[in-house]
Scaffold this motif. Structure first.
Motif, mmCIF file in Angstrom:
data_model
loop_
_atom_site.group_PDB
_atom_site.id
_atom_site.type_symbol
_atom_site.label_atom_id
_atom_site.label_comp_id
_atom_site.label_asym_id
_atom_site.label_seq_id
_atom_site.Cartn_x
_atom_site.Cartn_y
_atom_site.Cartn_z
ATOM 1 N N GLU A 26 0.851 -1.183 0.000
ATOM 2 C CA GLU A 26 0.000 0.000 0.000
ATOM 3 C C GLU A 26 0.893 1.242 0.000
ATOM 4 O OE1 GLU A 26 -3.396 2.149 2.768
ATOM 5 O OE2 GLU A 26 -2.572 0.221 3.354
ATOM 6 N N LYS A 28 1.931 4.817 0.932
ATOM 7 C CA LYS A 28 1.694 5.665 2.105
ATOM 8 C C LYS A 28 2.250 7.077 1.887
ATOM 9 C CE LYS A 28 -0.138 2.807 5.104
ATOM 10 N NZ LYS A 28 -1.378 3.071 5.788
ATOM 11 N N ALA A 56 4.004 0.358 2.353
ATOM 12 C CA ALA A 56 3.784 -0.467 3.533
ATOM 13 C C ALA A 56 3.390 -1.871 3.073
ATOM 14 C CB ALA A 56 2.676 0.111 4.407
#
Length: 59
Positions: A26, A28, A56
């Protein structure tokens, strides 16, 4: 003598590294921007502005 100053902005693409192809990543946001002053090219001073993504890993 340096006549011009060129600024080049480089932003990392939203591509996942091959090492993490089997994991869910993901984005970030971005890490703080880094500025690198390069040697003159044809009497032009170059500043590289580099933005890297912060990723992440979700297990």
């Amino acid at each position: 003598m340096v006549n011009f100053c060129r600024n080049k902005h480089l932003e990392e693409k939203n591509l996942h590294p091959i090492e993490f192809k089997d994991q869910k990543l993901e984005s970030k946001g971005f890490l703080p921007e880094i500025y690198i002053q390069d040697f003159p090219i044809r009497n032009q001073k170059v500043t590289l502005c580099i933005k890297r993504r912060r990723l992440a890993v979700h297990n």
